[in-house]
Motif scaffolding. Structure first.
Motif, PDB file in Angstrom:
ATOM      1  N   ARG A  70       3.375   0.801 -11.133  1.00  0.00           N
ATOM      2  CA  ARG A  70       4.728   0.989 -10.586  1.00  0.00           C
ATOM      3  C   ARG A  70       5.566   1.903 -11.460  1.00  0.00           C
ATOM      4  O   ARG A  70       6.284   2.761 -10.958  1.00  0.00           O
ATOM      5  CB  ARG A  70       5.419  -0.366 -10.440  1.00  0.00           C
ATOM      6  N   ASN A  71       5.489   1.725 -12.753  1.00  0.00           N
ATOM      7  CA  ASN A  71       6.337   2.500 -13.651  1.00  0.00           C
ATOM      8  C   ASN A  71       5.801   3.911 -13.824  1.00  0.00           C
ATOM      9  O   ASN A  71       4.636   4.105 -14.171  1.00  0.00           O
ATOM     10  CB  ASN A  71       6.440   1.810 -15.021  1.00  0.00           C
ATOM     11  N   GLY A  72       6.660   4.896 -13.578  1.00  0.00           N
ATOM     12  CA  GLY A  72       6.291   6.284 -13.815  1.00  0.00           C
ATOM     13  C   GLY A  72       5.440   6.919 -12.744  1.00  0.00           C
ATOM     14  O   GLY A  72       5.001   8.063 -12.912  1.00  0.00           O
ATOM     15  N   LEU A  73       5.204   6.224 -11.617  1.00  0.00           N
ATOM     16  CA  LEU A  73       4.316   6.781 -10.598  1.00  0.00           C
ATOM     17  C   LEU A  73       4.890   8.052  -9.983  1.00  0.00           C
ATOM     18  O   LEU A  73       4.200   9.071  -9.884  1.00  0.00           O
ATOM     19  CB  LEU A  73       4.052   5.744  -9.503  1.00  0.00           C
ATOM     20  N   THR A  80       4.161  -4.218  -2.975  1.00  0.00           N
ATOM     21  CA  THR A  80       3.598  -5.536  -2.743  1.00  0.00           C
ATOM     22  C   THR A  80       3.396  -6.182  -4.107  1.00  0.00           C
ATOM     23  O   THR A  80       3.708  -5.580  -5.142  1.00  0.00           O
ATOM     24  CB  THR A  80       2.258  -5.461  -1.988  1.00  0.00           C
ATOM     25  N   ASP A  81       2.860  -7.379  -4.108  1.00  0.00           N
ATOM     26  CA  ASP A  81       2.608  -8.035  -5.393  1.00  0.00           C
ATOM     27  C   ASP A  81       1.561  -7.291  -6.202  1.00  0.00           C
ATOM     28  O   ASP A  81       1.533  -7.374  -7.427  1.00  0.00           O
ATOM     29  CB  ASP A  81       2.135  -9.481  -5.181  1.00  0.00           C
ATOM     30  N   ARG A  82       0.673  -6.562  -5.520  1.00  0.00           N
ATOM     31  CA  ARG A  82      -0.456  -5.947  -6.214  1.00  0.00           C
ATOM     32  C   ARG A  82      -0.422  -4.421  -6.234  1.00  0.00           C
ATOM     33  O   ARG A  82      -1.023  -3.808  -7.108  1.00  0.00           O
ATOM     34  CB  ARG A  82      -1.769  -6.416  -5.556  1.00  0.00           C
ATOM     35  N   ASN A  83       0.244  -3.800  -5.257  1.00  0.00           N
ATOM     36  CA  ASN A  83       0.170  -2.351  -5.125  1.00  0.00           C
ATOM     37  C   ASN A  83       1.538  -1.741  -4.879  1.00  0.00           C
ATOM     38  O   ASN A  83       2.493  -2.428  -4.504  1.00  0.00           O
ATOM     39  CB  ASN A  83      -0.751  -1.965  -3.953  1.00  0.00           C
ATOM     40  N   VAL A  84       1.601  -0.444  -5.077  1.00  0.00           N
ATOM     41  CA  VAL A  84       2.724   0.371  -4.650  1.00  0.00           C
ATOM     42  C   VAL A  84       2.188   1.342  -3.607  1.00  0.00           C
ATOM     43  O   VAL A  84       1.145   1.972  -3.814  1.00  0.00           O
ATOM     44  CB  VAL A  84       3.333   1.166  -5.818  1.00  0.00           C
ATOM     45  N   VAL A 122       1.533   0.796   7.156  1.00  0.00           N
ATOM     46  CA  VAL A 122       0.653   1.300   6.101  1.00  0.00           C
ATOM     47  C   VAL A 122       0.442   0.233   5.043  1.00  0.00           C
ATOM     48  O   VAL A 122      -0.673  -0.038   4.608  1.00  0.00           O
ATOM     49  CB  VAL A 122       1.245   2.576   5.462  1.00  0.00           C
ATOM     50  N   VAL A 123       1.527  -0.418   4.630  1.00  0.00           N
ATOM     51  CA  VAL A 123       1.433  -1.460   3.614  1.00  0.00           C
ATOM     52  C   VAL A 123       0.605  -2.628   4.135  1.00  0.00           C
ATOM     53  O   VAL A 123      -0.249  -3.172   3.439  1.00  0.00           O
ATOM     54  CB  VAL A 123       2.832  -1.937   3.191  1.00  0.00           C
ATOM     55  N   ALA A 124       0.846  -3.024   5.391  1.00  0.00           N
ATOM     56  CA  ALA A 124       0.126  -4.159   5.951  1.00  0.00           C
ATOM     57  C   ALA A 124      -1.371  -3.902   6.007  1.00  0.00           C
ATOM     58  O   ALA A 124      -2.175  -4.804   5.800  1.00  0.00           O
ATOM     59  CB  ALA A 124       0.654  -4.480   7.345  1.00  0.00           C
ATOM     60  N   SER A 125      -1.754  -2.650   6.258  1.00  0.00           N
ATOM     61  CA  SER A 125      -3.180  -2.338   6.325  1.00  0.00           C
ATOM     62  C   SER A 125      -3.840  -2.420   4.963  1.00  0.00           C
ATOM     63  O   SER A 125      -5.048  -2.616   4.863  1.00  0.00           O
ATOM     64  CB  SER A 125      -3.377  -0.926   6.901  1.00  0.00           C
ATOM     65  N   ILE A 126      -3.034  -2.285   3.892  1.00  0.00           N
ATOM     66  CA  ILE A 126      -3.572  -2.324   2.536  1.00  0.00           C
ATOM     67  C   ILE A 126      -3.484  -3.728   1.957  1.00  0.00           C
ATOM     68  O   ILE A 126      -4.396  -4.216   1.310  1.00  0.00           O
ATOM     69  CB  ILE A 126      -2.794  -1.345   1.637  1.00  0.00           C
ATOM     70  N   ASP A 127      -2.387  -4.410   2.218  1.00  0.00           N
ATOM     71  CA  ASP A 127      -2.147  -5.716   1.603  1.00  0.00           C
ATOM     72  C   ASP A 127      -1.472  -6.624   2.627  1.00  0.00           C
ATOM     73  O   ASP A 127      -0.296  -6.923   2.505  1.00  0.00           O
ATOM     74  CB  ASP A 127      -1.257  -5.529   0.371  1.00  0.00           C
ATOM     75  N   ALA A 148       7.740  -9.223   3.340  1.00  0.00           N
ATOM     76  CA  ALA A 148       8.970  -9.064   2.551  1.00  0.00           C
ATOM     77  C   ALA A 148       8.796  -7.913   1.584  1.00  0.00           C
ATOM     78  O   ALA A 148       8.523  -8.108   0.414  1.00  0.00           O
ATOM     79  CB  ALA A 148       9.278 -10.347   1.793  1.00  0.00           C
ATOM     80  N   LEU A 149       8.937  -6.723   2.090  1.00  0.00           N
ATOM     81  CA  LEU A 149       8.688  -5.531   1.284  1.00  0.00           C
ATOM     82  C   LEU A 149       9.988  -4.791   1.041  1.00  0.00           C
ATOM     83  O   LEU A 149      10.566  -4.240   1.970  1.00  0.00           O
ATOM     84  CB  LEU A 149       7.695  -4.609   2.002  1.00  0.00           C
TER      85      LEU A 149
END
Length: 271
Positions: A13-16, A39-43, A91-96, A102-103
């Motif tokens: 998350r930081n600096g992406l 998400t909890d795991r990805n950006v 897009v987010v739902a397809s990944i996580d 709650a995004l």
């Protein structure tokens, strides 16, 4: 000039955005706008960028081998379609899917990111691009150059920059030595790609589905560091295995390091 949309997935998350902006600038692309969701795991970041068509393939190659990018897609930009909040959520739902309800999404038109401050943790692409041809010329005797470059970096930049350099070198070695090989699963890729490539650099042994070496030159202060130090080697292994495009995105972690007092440095692979 082409205008394209990039969908980038990252665990960092930081600096992406800053790191992606540096890749864009290095390839003469400008960032027109972006949207981001966590998400909890990805950006997940959707970027609309514009630049010369001749630099599109190098841009995609550098994004595909960037250590912060887990996966990405590039497609022609369709105004008013792909960057809508509903589509971003899809897009987010397809990944996580477990975390799609709650995004906190953010959106901001923006110009290309400013140059990083002196203490930024992001790599310096201009300096790296100067180094890479020298590493290709001297390979596999690269540790002198790599260690000298590492010592010239600000402490906050070392981990990200050295991992990035390792990723670029690993991708180059894969193209040079392994690109014509058969499609392999992760376990066999570790045995038949990662292990022989590492042995070109230093003595390395298989350890189940991990690799272990007792000769890493990055562990210069054994027993005095609580963090792993072999960032270049982690990136090198990721570049080797991700360049084929045949595996799920591989992430390499150093679970033991001589800098922390371990007998050897151990690298594990997650896809």
């Amino acid at each position: 000039m082409v205008t394209i949309e990039l969908k980038v997935v990252s665990e960092q998350r930081n600096g992406l955005l800053l790191a992606l902006g540096e890749v864009l600038l290095a390839n003469q692309f400008k960032l027109l706008r972006h949207r981001r969701a966590n998400t909890d795991r990805n950006v997940v970041m959707v970027l609309v960028v514009q630049g010369p068509e001749a630099r599109l393939l190098p841009l995609e190659e550098q994004l595909g081998t960037h250590w912060m990018v887990r996966s990405f897609e590039a497609a022609p930009y369709e105004p008013g379609v792909s960057t809508s909040p509903q589509t971003l959520a899809e897009v987010v739902a397809s990944i996580d899917p477990a975390h799609a309800d709650a995004l906190p999404a953010s959106s901001a038109p923006t110009a290309a990111p400013a140059a990083p401050a002196a203490q930024s943790a992001a790599p310096d692409p201009a300096r790296v691009e100067v180094l890479l041809p020298q590493l290709a010329r001297d390979y596999p005797r690269v540790f002198g150059l790599v260690l000298g470059f590492e010592r010239s970096l600000e402490p906050a930049q070392r981990a990200t920059t050295m991992r990035y350099i390792g990723t670029r070198v690993g991708a180059w070695v894969y193209k040079r030595d392994f690109a014509l090989g058969a499609a392999l699963d992760l376990s066999r890729s570790i045995r038949h790609v990662a292990l022989p490539a590492m042995r070109q650099l230093l003595p390395t042994e298989p350890d189940g589905d991990a690799l272990t070496t007792g000769g890493s030159p990055f562990c210069v202060v054994a027993g005095h560091s609580v963090t792993a130090q072999c960032h270049f080697l982690c990136g090198f292994l990721e570049g080797l295995l991700n360049e084929s495009g045949r595996l799920p995105r591989v992430r390499v972690s150093e679970t033991a390091c001589r800098a922390g007092g371990a007998a050897g440095c151990r690298f594990v692979f997650d896809a």
